[in-house]
Design an enzyme around this catalytic site. Structure first.
Site, PDB file in Angstrom:
ATOM      1  N   ARG A  56       0.151  15.945  17.309  1.00 26.72           N
ATOM      2  CA  ARG A  56       0.526  14.773  16.513  1.00 26.72           C
ATOM      3  C   ARG A  56       1.437  15.150  15.352  1.00 26.72           C
ATOM      4  O   ARG A  56       2.268  14.361  14.921  1.00 26.72           O
ATOM      5  CB  ARG A  56      -0.744  14.055  16.033  1.00 26.72           C
ATOM      6  CG  ARG A  56      -1.448  13.311  17.188  1.00 26.72           C
ATOM      7  CD  ARG A  56      -2.934  13.156  16.959  1.00 26.72           C
ATOM      8  NE  ARG A  56      -3.607  12.319  17.939  1.00 26.72           N
ATOM      9  CZ  ARG A  56      -4.115  12.752  19.096  1.00 26.72           C
ATOM     10  NH1 ARG A  56      -4.014  14.015  19.430  1.00 26.72           N
ATOM     11  NH2 ARG A  56      -4.745  11.910  19.905  1.00 26.72           N
ATOM     12  N   ASP A  64     -14.562  17.504  25.148  1.00 22.77           N
ATOM     13  CA  ASP A  64     -14.001  18.763  25.659  1.00 22.77           C
ATOM     14  C   ASP A  64     -15.008  19.908  25.645  1.00 22.77           C
ATOM     15  O   ASP A  64     -14.712  21.006  26.116  1.00 22.77           O
ATOM     16  CB  ASP A  64     -12.778  19.167  24.825  1.00 22.77           C
ATOM     17  CG  ASP A  64     -11.618  18.215  25.049  1.00 22.77           C
ATOM     18  OD1 ASP A  64     -11.573  17.589  26.127  1.00 22.77           O
ATOM     19  OD2 ASP A  64     -10.764  18.087  24.152  1.00 22.77           O
TER      20      ASP A  64
END
Ligand code: S3P
Length: 777
Positions: free
Chosen positions: A350, A644
């Site tokens: 990002r 994750d």
């Protein structure tokens, strides 16, 4: 001679042929290429006889003496009779004369009408033109070709039968060429190790003008410029490695290059003109002290030079020797130390995206130099953004503003990175220009309709591939669509931060408001970073909204350590004996701390200290000690917050007392691998009892009353990671409770998220040996 059978198919019967491919090959010109091809044909038994034509008598004599040639002469007519393949390997300017001789031989019945006539010259249109002038109607056996191979040395003595192995050969099939001729020539080149690329002559000449002829011209020219300087001796004396490297090819044969430049005149002049314009532009940048643009140009060139092999082959950006690498891990029992974990992958992505779209300069520290984030970085470079670095995690991004991205000249390569592809799709759906996004084999299997469908609701024109809606993705620019994107309210069926982020990013350019409602909280780095760049974001419970038309303002971003990477070491310390690890300044954003919550529910001994904020994100030192873990039912609301981390949590669960049940985690099936199936397969290999369910897994913990984590839980064995980084690292952690060696195959993708994992693991007491694909070959 005794021809070997090279698994050559008989093209008439499609069965393996016991005969060599050709009855007699006639090579005209025994220079490097001609002699190497003759040698390769000889060594591979591809022709019953080999004859050659060369005016240089000693080469012919030697060729016959050495058994390479069955016959040879300075005159075609002496040896050509009965040939079914003629290879013209003379300088381009001499080819027309050779055609005249071949036509005469054909007219006199020395060779059949369908004899294959090919060449190896570096230019193609002029060869075809020369053939037309001689033959008027081109023979059906005529097929120009160009092997892209060479060596420093030239001539008969420099020949190498492996010269073409792993090189490309361009074949320019003509409308007059018989299909069998094309197939047989392809067989020949493939049999000598080359890969065949079909291409039309004009395109061949244009590409070669840019990639080969222009660089040679420039190299000759630069040496000439220095050589003709008044004090050329001084010039050469001080010319360092750069000059030598750049001009190495100027030592090639001038006559050959003269002929090529003249033969490919129009394409070479075109390439030269384009280059002259480019030089003028660079000149202007230097005169104007335009450092941003100059750094952009240099940075893009450097990245392209470093990465183009990988992009072409769709392989990772980093160390290629690590392709299909394995970990060989000896059991160890204890981990201790204080370590720093690399930067957060999600935040690194990002930072590039928003930094590029911002006005002004963004300085990033702690950037994760892993494959995935590098793919995002390269994509923005490809779209014209100047990005300096990365250098030890530091980057300077010269933002181009909301409307400053430029179309990439090539498809944007996302490697293994789902985050890059999904978030970028949102940005690109709103740009004025068309884009194509491609990925590696694994990424090309992952679902993309989850972002494409809602983007279409916003008015995006985006095409996925195949029936299951995967990459490559083609996105039509707004200039071609004609209308801007429209804000929508989208109820996400799954709690995916990537889908949410994709739509919010598209919403920055959309008319009106874009609202996304998520079924559960998912990581909120996009929302946080938008706010940090001064873009208003409205968060109302699980509804997040942005209004289109705002601006981003660049600034400083400090990327915290990645809690998803820290998770491997948290579990490592918890399941092993006498262990204590401190992981410094790890991101503890509450949308990511599912791993801490779950491990605490399993009674892990975890403490947080030095809590502070770095660049809008909370961080802390995490200390974790050997723990007596218990099995639990994992609360479903924690699933997106630890999405994750399940592979390594399954390892923790295997070492716990009692059963652990995971439900509501179907998303794990569409990650870099099907993490439920692949983890179950690996755990079972190591002797753990587990049951796969549709949306999770039931694991029977192996520790009964093992207070000090002294007993082994896992056996040894061979694990296949399915090229999933987190699977590979999770099984590495299992070695702390294994009785025997564990080998893990396919660990090269660890570089996508955790470069240096094996080194760090070894530093704290684990025993990982990395074996590269090359070592094991
Ligand atoms: C990510 C979101 C998650 C996560 C991925 C990174 C992100 O994917 O698994 O590793 O940076 O937004 P989903 O959004 O598909 O759950």
């Amino acid at each position: 001679m005794s021809p070997q059978n090279n698994n050559i198919l008989d093209l008439n019967t499609s069965k393996p042929s016991s005969q060599p491919l050709f009855k007699q090959v006639c090579v005209i010109g025994l220079g490097l290429i001609g002699a190497s091809l003759a040698q390769a044909i000889k060594d591979k038994g591809l022709s019953a006889r080999i004859v050659a034509v060369d005016r240089h008598e000693p080469s012919i004599v030697e060729g016959i003496e050495q058994g390479l040639l069955d016959a040879g002469s300075g005159t075609l007519n002496d040896v050509v009779t009965g040939s079914d393949l003629i290879v013209i390997a003379v300088p381009v300017q001499a080819v027309q004369t050779v055609f005249v001789d071949i036509k005469a031989a054909m007219d006199n019945g020395l060779i059949a009408i369908d004899c294959i006539i090919t060449d190896v010259c570096s230019t193609k249109a002029n060869i075809i033109q020369a053939a037309k002038e001689v033959f008027t109607i081109l023979p059906i056996g005529f097929i120009p070709a160009h092997p892209i191979a060479g060596a420093e040395d030239s001539g008969y003595h420099a020949r190498r039968s492996d010269l073409f192995s792993n090189h490309s050969v361009i074949i320019c099939e003509l409308p007059t060429t018989d299909i069998l001729v094309t197939m047989r020539l392809k067989q020949l080149w493939e049999a000598v190790g080359a890969s065949v690329i079909p291409m039309d002559a004009e395109r061949h000449d244009k590409i070669l003008a840019h990639t080969s002829h222009l660089p040679h011209l420039l190299a000759f020219n630069l040496v000439e410029q220095l050589a003709s300087h008044d004090n050329n001796l001084d010039m050469f004396r001080y010319a360092a490695g750069g000059f030598r490297d750049f001009t190495r090819i100027a030592a090639s044969d001038p006559k050959m290059w003269h002929d090529i430049f003249v033969a490919n005149k129009s394409a070479v002049v075109g390439a030269l003109d384009e280059y002259s314009d480019y030089l003028q532009q660079v000149r202007t940048l230097i005169i104007n002290n335009d450092s941003t643009a100059l750094m952009g140009l240099l940075g893009r060139a450097q990245a392209a030079r470093r990465h183009f092999d990988h992009m072409l082959a769709s392989t990772p950006y980093t160390d290629t020797s690590a392709m299909s690498a394995s970990y060989i891990i000896s059991p160890s029992q204890t981990v201790t130390g204080t370590i720093a974990i690399p930067g957060d992958k999600s935040i690194s992505h990002r930072s590039i995206m928003l930094g590029s779209l911002a006005t002004g300069v963004t300085h990033v520290t702690g950037f994760l130099e892993g494959e995935d984030a590098l793919a995002t970085l390269q994509a923005f470079r490809d779209m014209g953004v100047t990005i300096e670095g990365p250098d030890k995690g530091e980057l300077t991004i010269h933002g181009v503003g909301m409307y400053g991205l430029k179309p990439s000249k090539t498809p944007l390569y996302m490697g293994n990175s789902g985050t890059s592809m999904r978030l970028l799709s949102g940005i690109l759906a709103a740009q004025r220009f068309d884009s194509v996004l491609i990925g590696d084999t694994s990424l090309n299997k992952r679902p993309m309709e989850r972002i494409a469908a809602p983007l279409r609701e916003m008015g995006a024109v985006i095409r996925s591939t195949g029936t299951s809606g995967t990459a490559p993705l083609s996105i039509t620019g707004r200039d071609n669509v004609g209308t801007p994107l429209q804000g929508i309210h989208y109820d996400m069926p799954v709690a995916s931060a990537q889908v949410k982020s994709c739509l919010l990013l598209a919403g920055l350019w959309a008319q009106g408001t874009t609202t996304v409602t998520q079924p559960e909280i998912s990581r909120d780095h996009t929302e946080r970073m938008l706010s940090a760049f001064g873009y208003p974001v409205d968060v109302d419970g699980n509804c997040i909204s942005v209004k289109g038309g705002g601006q981003l303002t660049g600034g400083n971003i400090a990327v915290p350590a990645d809690i998803s990477s820290a998770a491997f070491f948290m579990v490592a310390a918890a399941i092993s004996k006498n262990s204590e690890l401190t992981l410094t300044q790890v991101g503890i954003n509450p949308t990511r701390t599912g791993i801490i919550d779950i491990l605490k529910l399993m009674q892990a001994d975890i403490t947080l200290s030095n809590e502070t904020h770095v660049g809008g994100e909370p961080v802390a030192d995490i200390t974790i000690r050997s723990s007596n873990l218990i099995g639990i039912n994992i609360p479903e609301h924690l699933v997106p917050l630890a999405i994750d981390e399940f592979p390594v949590l399954f390892v923790a669960a295997s070492c716990a007392r009692g059963r652990t049940v995971l439900t509501g985690a179907k998303e794990l099936r569409v990650k870099e691998s099907d993490r439920i199936a692949v983890m179950a397969e690996g755990l079972q290999t190591l002797g753990v009892k587990c049951t796969v369910t549709d949306d999770g897994m039931i694991i029977e913990g192996q520790s009964t009353n093992d207070r000090d984590n002294a007993h082994t839980v896992f056996g040894g064995g061979h694990i296949v990671s399915h090229h999933d980084h987190r699977i590979a690292m999770s099984f590495a952690v299992a070695s702390l409770r294994a009785s025997e060696q564990i080998t893990i195959e396919g660990v090269e993708t660890v570089n996508t998220s955790f470069p240096g994992f094996a080194e760090l693991a070894t530093q704290i007491g684990m025993a990982i040996k990395v074996q590269s694909g090359a070592d094991s070959a």
